[in-house]
Design a protein around this motif. Structure first.
Motif, short mmCIF file in Angstrom:
data_model
loop_
_atom_site.label_atom_id
_atom_site.label_comp_id
_atom_site.label_asym_id
_atom_site.label_seq_id
_atom_site.Cartn_x
_atom_site.Cartn_y
_atom_site.Cartn_z
N TYR A 256 12.38 -1.16 3.08
CA TYR A 256 12.83 -0.45 4.27
C TYR A 256 11.91 0.75 4.51
O TYR A 256 11.69 1.58 3.62
N GLY A 257 11.39 0.84 5.73
CA GLY A 257 10.54 1.98 6.08
C GLY A 257 9.26 2.03 5.26
O GLY A 257 8.76 1.02 4.79
N LYS A 258 8.75 3.23 5.07
CA LYS A 258 7.46 3.40 4.41
C LYS A 258 7.58 3.65 2.91
O LYS A 258 6.57 3.66 2.21
N PRO B 247 5.77 -3.18 0.72
CA PRO B 247 6.66 -4.34 0.49
C PRO B 247 7.03 -5.09 1.76
O PRO B 247 7.24 -6.30 1.73
N ASN B 248 7.12 -4.41 2.89
CA ASN B 248 7.52 -5.09 4.13
C ASN B 248 6.37 -5.81 4.82
O ASN B 248 6.59 -6.57 5.77
N GLN B 249 5.14 -5.60 4.36
CA GLN B 249 4.01 -6.17 5.09
C GLN B 249 3.93 -7.69 4.98
O GLN B 249 3.45 -8.35 5.91
N TYR C 161 13.88 6.43 -8.26
CA TYR C 161 15.30 6.16 -8.01
C TYR C 161 15.95 7.37 -7.34
O TYR C 161 16.73 7.24 -6.40
N HIS C 162 15.63 8.55 -7.84
CA HIS C 162 16.19 9.80 -7.32
C HIS C 162 15.80 10.00 -5.85
O HIS C 162 16.64 10.32 -5.00
N GLN C 163 14.52 9.79 -5.53
CA GLN C 163 14.05 9.94 -4.15
C GLN C 163 14.73 8.94 -3.22
O GLN C 163 15.11 9.27 -2.09
N TRP C 164 14.90 7.71 -3.70
CA TRP C 164 15.50 6.67 -2.87
C TRP C 164 16.95 7.01 -2.54
O TRP C 164 17.40 6.87 -1.39
N GLY C 165 17.71 7.47 -3.54
CA GLY C 165 19.09 7.84 -3.30
C GLY C 165 19.22 8.96 -2.29
O GLY C 165 20.06 8.92 -1.38
N ASN C 166 18.36 9.98 -2.42
CA ASN C 166 18.38 11.09 -1.46
C ASN C 166 17.97 10.62 -0.07
O ASN C 166 18.52 11.07 0.94
#
Length: 650
Positions: free
Chosen positions: A470-472, A163-165, A364-369
């Motif tokens: 944000y990030g990878k 997304p950031n590319q 969603y779960h991974q992003w929150g963590n």
């Protein structure tokens, strides 16, 4: 030496090359919003054996900014030299084959298969053609939300972009160099159990205490008569099982609110309502009544915050499908994902085949963590002082005294629509002058309007971003509410000087670290003191809003009636939502009758209309481009040094 000469002396060779290259590559005439630069970098090299150009490009990606990577490579037996030992530049001949072919006027045609496909995607998403491989995405009408659409459509064609590319590589020529043919970060998992609240959800529960259960988004679709409702029921059930966020629920405890993802339920959230015996007038009334009834009675503690109502109407009256989701589950990009997936599921089920959707991205779960981990690690600690400086001390004119919050039942809206010619100019041509993004010009016009309406040169705005960059980690195909919301203090020095005002706003907006994602993490997850700003005005540019039409769902549009409780709170005085639809810019100015009279806000709207047209005209009439420090972030120059350096280079 003067101060400037000292500064030039301190510049590294790479900084000077960077400035010279970017100026040469971007210096273009005004021609229909298309870049006309025919400049390119040619690299001459010697090697013991033949070397492929693509291998050289790949090796330079981590060593040079993308706009400094040569487009042509020429291998020589030896470099020609002058008697003094220096390179004989005149003896270096350009390669026989040009890698860039120009078609039409100043538009560079794609050369590789990836470039060809990306051009097709950009033209589809941006809604016009031709687009060249050197056209800057943001200067021809692109925005952050459209960038997510491009990432998704590219994935459908087997081209994987982060997304950031698109923000880092803003032309197709640059973007194609970084595109991959496979996604190595795919994580296919089904989530159930407790999950973390993300910052925007913390903000929601902080502000909405009276009726948090009733703050929804809804979409209504006209459905072809030949579509079987049972097909939609199966499709909706699969959609809820596939996207974890659609099974979110929220429980209030003594410590605050907690979130959880339920297992796929045995029951269905699909409801079939038979209206075969009703007239059209009765149908419209019943649909509105059933919609309001359902939306006002959602239970946050149960994982049933996404619903589908199918209204079966008699022949001659089109069937309707109403999708309702609490805003805690979805954002605008989520709807694009859901509609696309729903259409795909229906088509595959109707053919009797197995269901295969685009690969999942970060859950969603991974992003929150991940956000909690970043907070704990101090990832955004160096932003704390920046955010504390975004003070909200300025006031705006009010007619009536009323303490905050104001309530939804008092909210009124004035709609401003900008004609298609001016909108086209804004999106395509105006951004070239100061190398701006559309949002930057819209906010510049707003600040210039406030100078006349509020008699102030500064204001604290609440801004939003889609929060998926944000990030990878990749959230481009994940359903959820990922919006980032943050304050920013803006100031102009002279309300009559459009150039200085636009550059000032552009520079301040581009100084916002990490698209504002750190503010929510610091305020709600790290609980840093001093981050309790309440901007009096919210501005949100939603980009180009395309219709949700499809072969299966036909015409779709957002529903506004009944989506929020009349008791919902607002802690800001004005809210301005802008978007482009069917070629025209629309701005919705909403205000509360508790604090403003209609004529007061109407005056602001009229001022904004006049000022925006003046900004568009000002940008479109200038024959040359103007640069500012954010155009050359690696060079770390201030405006005075940059102006002097540009004069020297020119």
């Amino acid at each position: 030496m003067s101060g400037f000469q000292e500064r030039i002396k301190q510049l590294t060779k790479q900084q000077k090359l960077l400035l010279a290259k970017q100026i040469a590559a971007e210096n273009s005439f005004k021609g229909g919003g298309q870049s006309n630069s025919n400049q390119s970098i040619v690299a001459y090299f010697i090697a013991d054996e033949p070397v492929e150009a693509n291998d050289l490009r790949e090796g330079l990606k981590d060593k040079l900014p993308e706009y400094m990577i040569p487009s042509k490579f020429v291998q020589l037996d030896e470099l020609p030299r002058l008697p003094n030992g220096k390179i004989d530049m005149k003896a270096l001949k350009l390669p026989m084959e040009e890698t860039s072919i120009i078609f039409n006027k100043g538009v560079f045609a794609p050369q590789t298969e990836v470039e060809i496909q990306l051009v097709q995607i950009w033209e589809e998403v941006l809604g016009f053609s031709p687009i060249g491989v050197r056209d800057n995405f943001f200067e021809i009408g692109g925005d952050s939300i459209l960038s997510i659409q491009i990432v998704t459509k590219a994935r459908q064609k087997g081209i994987f972009l982060a997304p950031n590319q698109i923000f880092e590589h803003q032309t197709i020529a640059e973007l194609a160099l970084f595109a991959k043919s496979e996604n190595k970060n795919i994580v296919e998992e089904k989530i159930a159990g407790d999950v973390s609240l993300i910052p925007i959800q913390h903000w929601f529960f902080e502000e909405h205490k009276s009726a948090p259960h009733h703050w929804n988004q809804a979409m209504m679709f006209v459905v072809p008569e030949n579509i079987n409702p049972a097909l939609f029921q199966k499709s909706i059930d699969y959609l809820i099982e596939y996207h974890d966020a659609l099974r979110l629920g929220f429980q209030k405890t003594d410590e605050g609110w907690n979130a959880f993802v339920a297992k796929p339920a045995e029951g269905s959230v699909f409801t079939l309502i038979d209206l075969m015996s009703y007239s059209q007038d009765e149908i419209d009334s019943i649909i509105e009544e059933r919609s309001k009834e359902l939306q006002s009675n959602l239970d946050l503690s149960k994982a049933g915050l996404f619903h589908a109502l199918f209204f079966k109407c008699r022949q001659g009256n089109r069937n309707k499908l109403l999708l309702i989701a609490h805003h805690l589950l979805v954002d605008n990009i989520s709807w694009q994902i859901l509609v696309s997936d729903l259409e795909s599921i229906c088509q595959q089920l109707s053919r009797g085949g197995e269901i295969a959707l685009l690969s999942k991205t970060t859950s969603y779960h991974q992003w929150g963590n991940h956000l909690i981990e970043l907070s704990t690690a101090g990832e955004f600690d160096d932003e704390i002082e920046f955010w504390k400086r975004q003070t909200c001390l300025e006031s705006i004119p009010t007619d009536l005294h009323s303490a905050l919050p104001v309530y939804e039942k008092s909210i009124k809206t004035i709609v401003l629509q900008i004609d298609s010619a001016a909108t086209e100019n804004l999106l395509r041509k105006s951004n070239e002058t100061y190398h701006t993004k559309t949002e930057e010009l819209l906010i510049s016009a707003l600040m210039l309007s406030f100078e006349k309406w509020a008699k102030t040169m500064s204001i604290c705005l609440g801004l939003e971003r889609h929060g998926r960059k944000y990030g990878k980690l990749d959230l481009s195909n994940t359903v959820g509410w990922f919006t980032t919301y943050f304050p920013v203090s803006l100031k102009i020095e002279d309300g009559t000087n459009f150039k200085s005002s636009i550059i000032s706003i552009k520079e301040k907006l581009r100084s916002i670290p990490n698209e504002g994602i750190g503010y929510g993490v610091l305020r709600y997850l790290k609980k840093v003191e001093g981050l309790t700003q309440m901007p009096p005005v919210i501005f949100n540019f939603l980009g180009n809003r395309k219709p949700f039409d499809s072969d299966v769902l036909d015409k779709g549009e957002f529903v506004s009636k009944g989506v929020r409780s009349v008791e919902s709170e607002r802690y800001h005085l004005l809210e301005i939502n802008a978007y482009v639809e069917e070629g025209q810019l629309n701005l919705h100015f909403s205000y509360s009758e508790q604090v403003h009279k209609q004529e007061t806000v109407q005056n602001l709207v009229e001022l904004y209309k006049i000022t925006l047209h003046q900004v568009i005209e000002h940008c479109s009439m200038l024959e040359s481009s103007e640069y500012s420090p954010s155009d050359f972030p690696e060079a770390e120059l201030n405006q005075d040094d940059l102006d002097n350096l540009l004069n020297q280079l020119n």
